[in-house]
Design a protein around this motif. Structure first.
Motif, PDB file in Angstrom:
ATOM      1  N   TYR A 289     117.679   0.815  77.656  1.00 28.67           N
ATOM      2  CA  TYR A 289     116.748  -0.299  77.758  1.00 28.67           C
ATOM      3  C   TYR A 289     117.468  -1.640  77.595  1.00 28.67           C
ATOM      4  O   TYR A 289     118.551  -1.711  76.998  1.00 28.67           O
ATOM      5  CB  TYR A 289     115.650  -0.183  76.699  1.00 28.67           C
ATOM      6  N   TYR A 290     116.801  -2.689  78.088  1.00 27.59           N
ATOM      7  CA  TYR A 290     117.365  -4.039  78.031  1.00 27.59           C
ATOM      8  C   TYR A 290     116.287  -5.009  77.563  1.00 27.59           C
ATOM      9  O   TYR A 290     115.088  -4.809  77.782  1.00 27.59           O
ATOM     10  CB  TYR A 290     117.874  -4.477  79.415  1.00 27.59           C
ATOM     11  N   PHE A 291     116.731  -6.092  76.884  1.00 33.37           N
ATOM     12  CA  PHE A 291     115.805  -7.167  76.524  1.00 33.37           C
ATOM     13  C   PHE A 291     115.422  -7.945  77.783  1.00 33.37           C
ATOM     14  O   PHE A 291     116.251  -8.172  78.662  1.00 33.37           O
ATOM     15  CB  PHE A 291     116.470  -8.133  75.538  1.00 33.37           C
ATOM     16  N   ARG A 292     114.161  -8.354  77.823  1.00 36.05           N
ATOM     17  CA  ARG A 292     113.741  -9.182  78.960  1.00 36.05           C
ATOM     18  C   ARG A 292     113.226 -10.528  78.435  1.00 36.05           C
ATOM     19  O   ARG A 292     114.010 -11.435  78.197  1.00 36.05           O
ATOM     20  CB  ARG A 292     112.689  -8.471  79.805  1.00 36.05           C
ATOM     21  N   ASN A 293     111.942 -10.673  78.232  1.00 33.91           N
ATOM     22  CA  ASN A 293     111.375 -11.944  77.787  1.00 33.91           C
ATOM     23  C   ASN A 293     111.161 -11.930  76.276  1.00 33.91           C
ATOM     24  O   ASN A 293     110.614 -10.970  75.722  1.00 33.91           O
ATOM     25  CB  ASN A 293     110.039 -12.204  78.495  1.00 33.91           C
TER      26      ASN A 293
ATOM     27  N   ASP B 288     112.932  -0.154  82.488  1.00 32.95           N
ATOM     28  CA  ASP B 288     113.969  -0.180  81.458  1.00 32.95           C
ATOM     29  C   ASP B 288     114.016  -1.521  80.725  1.00 32.95           C
ATOM     30  O   ASP B 288     115.008  -1.849  80.072  1.00 32.95           O
ATOM     31  CB  ASP B 288     115.337   0.115  82.063  1.00 32.95           C
ATOM     32  N   SER B 289     112.949  -2.320  80.827  1.00 32.93           N
ATOM     33  CA  SER B 289     112.939  -3.652  80.228  1.00 32.93           C
ATOM     34  C   SER B 289     111.851  -3.760  79.167  1.00 32.93           C
ATOM     35  O   SER B 289     110.762  -3.175  79.304  1.00 32.93           O
ATOM     36  CB  SER B 289     112.716  -4.723  81.307  1.00 32.93           C
ATOM     37  N   ILE B 290     112.169  -4.552  78.117  1.00 35.79           N
ATOM     38  CA  ILE B 290     111.252  -4.697  76.984  1.00 35.79           C
ATOM     39  C   ILE B 290     111.015  -6.181  76.723  1.00 35.79           C
ATOM     40  O   ILE B 290     111.970  -6.963  76.613  1.00 35.79           O
ATOM     41  CB  ILE B 290     111.834  -4.025  75.723  1.00 35.79           C
ATOM     42  N   ASP B 291     109.736  -6.558  76.635  1.00 37.88           N
ATOM     43  CA  ASP B 291     109.358  -7.920  76.258  1.00 37.88           C
ATOM     44  C   ASP B 291     109.030  -7.935  74.769  1.00 37.88           C
ATOM     45  O   ASP B 291     108.356  -7.038  74.254  1.00 37.88           O
ATOM     46  CB  ASP B 291     108.140  -8.386  77.046  1.00 37.88           C
ATOM     47  N   LEU B 292     109.521  -8.967  74.086  1.00 38.26           N
ATOM     48  CA  LEU B 292     109.289  -9.104  72.649  1.00 38.26           C
ATOM     49  C   LEU B 292     108.510 -10.366  72.348  1.00 38.26           C
ATOM     50  O   LEU B 292     108.745 -11.422  72.958  1.00 38.26           O
ATOM     51  CB  LEU B 292     110.614  -9.166  71.887  1.00 38.26           C
ATOM     52  N   GLU B 293     107.599 -10.246  71.390  1.00 31.73           N
ATOM     53  CA  GLU B 293     106.950 -11.402  70.801  1.00 31.73           C
ATOM     54  C   GLU B 293     107.314 -11.406  69.321  1.00 31.73           C
ATOM     55  O   GLU B 293     106.981 -10.466  68.593  1.00 31.73           O
ATOM     56  CB  GLU B 293     105.433 -11.319  70.972  1.00 31.73           C
TER      57      GLU B 293
END
Length: 873
Positions: free
Chosen positions: A326-330, A398-403
């Motif tokens: 996985y990779y960081f996105r927003n 494979d992308s993850i959005d974080l708040e």
């Protein structure tokens, strides 16, 4: 026969206890109607069969009282039996009715007590293990012995040895009556450990992103049994080279070589291969953490099993499901008003497209030992009630959005600062080192720094200094409590060193928490007045009538009590002679008297780890017919000098530092007398030249501690020294020179101001230029380099022990133009350091000098060294 209905009815009421107790009724009750329970008043209760328990206690346990109404048969009697049985003190309970008078009934409770423990013995284990097992079991003479006690003891013993790697431990406990004491037994505990169970193989399945070797290395405590098969390695290498050298790519062939070496070579030095379940569970988590760091957030251990082998070994099987990367996105910040997004992004150090690394994310949000993190940014500015929470708002392919949600709260100010646990050290000594003061904004960095400063005092167990913030949300304040545990800081030195063909004995005492203001207060002597953080040292050295030396020093670390400005004063006296009386005309002597006054100050710039120290020193050398050391035999020399030292010390602990550094640069200078004189120094005798000693002496020292892994610490050190002159006609003074080699304990340290520099693997002072010739006057320039790999054996403050292996190199020269930084006398070896509060740091090293010393073949090679308080360092 008429008693049977009542007996049966009573047994039904006490059925749960019928296997362990009984109720019997006397023959005098034949007139009672047993078919119908009847109300009675308890006229009396007696107990029989007991030896160790008070009747009043037993009566309270039954919940029966004389005068109470009771139905016979009924629940009252049943409850009394149950309450007595629940105590676990009896193996049989019998209740009988002794007599009936009208409506009054008299009961007798007969109790058979369980046996009590007289003593217990162990077989099959060592003496040291017996002491540990006694602490584990906590059995004491007089304890009641039940089946539960026996089973619990067996389980505790097995659990103790399982932690040591003895998974197949068998425990047999037998009981024997103690013929010397009634109702007492002796427990004979037989233990058969059956050897340690070691891990033969760790099989990894389902992995493709990490090799088997990397996964095994990730498991810090769970290791395979060491093997070394040189012939299998050689055969396999020859075979695979012959078959594949011309058929497969070079990298593939190299990978095959690595696999062969890995499968046939497993060296175990610092970690054993015993199986400890607790460590194994922790190591499985480390495997998942390693995958998470690489972006495989869904990685999991699907299954694992332990397979027992015939040769007292086991095979560990682990099956993995790695998942995808996985990779960081927003990344969106929510709730921050104190700091803008740009500032927070710079600290978080995560960009769109970076590999998803949970460990790095947590460190940069909460606690990053290597740098600044988001929590530190807020907590160092008073935001004690701050909270940060990363929330995954979307996972797409494979992308993850974080708040990242922030709750800043209000800034908290310190209300109270408390210290608990100091029984010897006065409060003001601790308070002046505390960086967190009432009224200030809360700061986590200040708490960490305070913990370090308290450890540096050496008055407390550095492993048990615990700061405890106690928030008061109602008024937005916080109380901070520092819990400390006193440890002995006074030290005694008793040693013998070899110097100039003699054994030199040394006796010294250092009172490191002295109190001068209470010296005339008799109540404060215990054995000396203490608690004010001052230092008083007394040291005596001698080998008999020909040599005696003593010095006394006093240090006040907070002159005036308001600022950390240290003041020190010391006096020393040495007498060297041929042992004859003063009245004898053949007497020769050499007397040194000196006094040093010093003043130190902590600096705030460049940072507050820096300090500066000034000193003024006056020494006088008086010679009377003494020809063994100097070029003149009668006369005097005066050494009046000023010294300045700038240093920085950021180590986290004084005895076994894991991180931090020490750096110091010092200069000792005398006035350049000859430059203001018109005398012709070329034609002067040495006696005239050295009446007023002149020189400038430079020294540099640096040490750095790096925690590699686990508790392994690499300590790197360099030292330089240079002794210069003002006037070439006088040359470099024969005083204040450097003598290199050995343990630094050869004695005569203040003979002519010489400085002893230890170098392991070589005899004392043997690396000094021309030491084995009559022309040796010591070195004027030297360098020394050290690498030590340290590992703690015990961090107990009363006996801190660590082992080390080292590489060391050093040399000295008589002239600056001869200086060659690569012309070193090298050595390797190992050693151990033991810190005992009473004696300080004691060291034993074995070093092997790799280079020969000209004129003394035996001065290098294998050498044992004993050191006191880092004399080698």
């Amino acid at each position: 026969m008429k008693n049977r209905p009542l007996l049966l009815l009573l047994l039904l009421f006490i059925f749960p206890f019928s296997l362990f107790s009984q109720i019997s009724i006397g023959d005098e009750l034949q007139g009672i109607d047993y078919a119908n329970p009847k109300d009675y008043k308890i006229g009396g209760i007696t107990f029989s069969g007991i030896q160790y328990i008070d009747n009043n206690i037993l009566l309270t346990l039954t919940n029966l009282k004389v005068g109470d109404n009771i139905k016979v048969p009924g629940e009252g009697i049943t409850d009394a039996v149950k309450k007595l049985w629940d105590q676990g003190l009896f193996e049989n309970i019998a209740i009988s009715v002794s007599k009936v008078q009208g409506d009054n009934i008299f009961l007798n409770i007969h109790l058979t007590e369980r046996p009590r423990l007289s003593k217990f013995t162990f077989t099959g284990v060592r003496k040291g293990e017996i002491e540990n097992l006694r602490d584990e079991l906590k059995l004491m003479a007089g304890d009641v012995i039940t089946d539960n006690v026996i089973i619990r003891a067996q389980n505790k013993i097995k659990a103790y040895f399982v932690k040591k790697g003895f998974l197949n431990t068998a425990v047999d406990i037998t009981q024997k009556r103690d013929t010397t004491r009634d109702n007492n037994i002796i427990l004979f505990i037989s233990i058969k450990k059956n050897g340690k169970v070691r891990i033969a193989t760790i099989n990894i399945n389902g992995n493709s992103k990490l090799t088997d070797l990397k996964i095994r290395n990730t498991m810090k405590e769970t290791k395979e049994k060491g093997i070394f098969k040189p012939f299998e390695i050689l055969d396999s290498l020859i075979l695979i080279t012959a078959k594949q050298a011309l058929k497969v790519p070079y990298q593939q062939l190299l990978d095959s070589y690595v696999r062969i070496l890995t499968e046939n070579t497993k060296i175990r030095i610092f970690k054993s291969s015993k199986f400890i379940e607790e460590d194994y569970l922790a190591d499985k988590l480390k495997i998942i953490e390693r995958y998470n760091e690489m972006g495989y957030r869904d990685a999991q251990i699907v299954s694992d099993s332990i397979q027992k082998n015939k040769n007292n070994t086991i095979t560990v099987n682990i099956s993995l499901a790695e998942g995808k990367k996985y990779y960081f996105r927003n990344i969106v910040w929510v709730g921050n008003t104190k700091y803008p997004n740009k500032t927070l992004d710079a600290i978080l150090k995560v960009k769109k497209g970076d590999i998803y690394n949970q460990k790095m994310l947590d460190a940069n949000l909460s606690f990053n030992p290597a740098g600044l993190d988001i929590s530190s940014l807020y907590l160092d500015d008073g935001y004690l009630f701050f909270n940060v929470e990363p929330v995954e708002t979307r996972v797409e392919n494979d992308s993850i959005d974080l708040e990242i949600r922030i709750r800043e709260g209000k800034q908290a100010r310190i209300n109270k600062v408390l210290v608990r646990g100091n029984t010897k050290t006065n409060d003001h000594v601790i308070i002046r080192e505390i960086r967190t003061r009432p009224g200030q904004l809360f700061s986590r960095s200040d708490i960490i720094r305070t913990t370090r400063e308290l450890a540096q005092l050496k008055y407390f167990d550095q492993e048990k200094i615990q700061p405890v913030p106690k928030p008061n949300p109602a008024d937005g304040t916080v109380d901070i409590e520092y819990n400390v545990e006193e440890t002995s800081s006074d030290q005694i030195e008793l040693s013998g060193g070899w110097g100039y063909g003699r054994v030199v004995g040394t006796l010294g005492v250092s009172f490191n928490n002295f109190s001068l203001r209470h010296i005339f207060d008799k109540k404060s002597w215990g054995p000396i007045p203490s608690g004010d953080g001052q230092k008083l040292s007394i040291r005596l050295q001698s080998y008999g009538t020909g040599y005696v030396s003593y010095n006394v020093s006093f240090t006040e670390p907070w002159l005036g009590g308001k600022k950390p400005n240290s003041f020190s004063v010391s006096y020393f006296h040495s007498l060297y002679s041929n042992g004859l009386k003063k009245s004898d005309t053949a007497r020769s002597s050499f007397v040194i008297n000196g006094v040093v006054i010093g003043l130190g100050k902590r600096l705030q710039w460049p940072d507050d780890y820096f300090s500066i120290y000034h000193n003024i020193s006056l020494q006088r050398y008086d010679l009377q017919k003494y020809t063994q050391i100097f070029s003149f035999s009668t006369g005097y020399s005066n050494n009046f000098s000023y010294g300045i030292s700038i240093s920085r010390n950021s180590v986290d602990a004084p005895i076994f530092p894991r991180q931090g550094s020490e750096v110091s640069l010092s200069l000792q200078i005398t006035p350049p007398y000859s430059l203001f004189s018109d005398k012709n120094y070329k034609t002067m005798t040495d006696r005239e030249k050295y009446k007023m000693i002149e020189y400038h002496k430079w020294k540099f020292y640096a040490a750095y501690n790096t925690k590699l892994f686990d508790n392994f610490v690499l300590n790197s050190r360099v030292k330089y020294g240079f002794l210069g002159m003002y006037n070439s006609d006088i040359g470099v003074t024969p005083f204040e020179r450097f003598y290199i080699g050995g343990d630094g304990l050869s004695g005569y340290n203040n003979l002519d101001g010489r400085e002893l520099v230890g170098l392991r693997g070589y005899a004392n002072e043997s690396v000094t230029p021309g030491y084995y010739t009559s022309s040796s006057k010591g070195g004027t320039i030297y360098s020394k380099y050290t690498l030590e790999l340290r590992y703690p054996i015990s961090l107990n403050p009363n006996s801190t022990i660590y082992a080390m292996t080292f590489l060391e190199a050093g040399n000295a020269w008589t002239k600056f133009k001869e200086f060659s930084p690569f012309d070193m006398k090298r050595s390797v070896g190992l050693g151990v350091r033991v810190f005992l509060p009473m004696f300080g740091v004691l060291g034993l090293d074995w070093g092997y000098g790799l280079d020969k010393i000209k004129g003394a073949p035996s001065a290098s090679g294998g050498q044992f060294h004993f050191s006191i308080n880092q004399s080698i360092d």
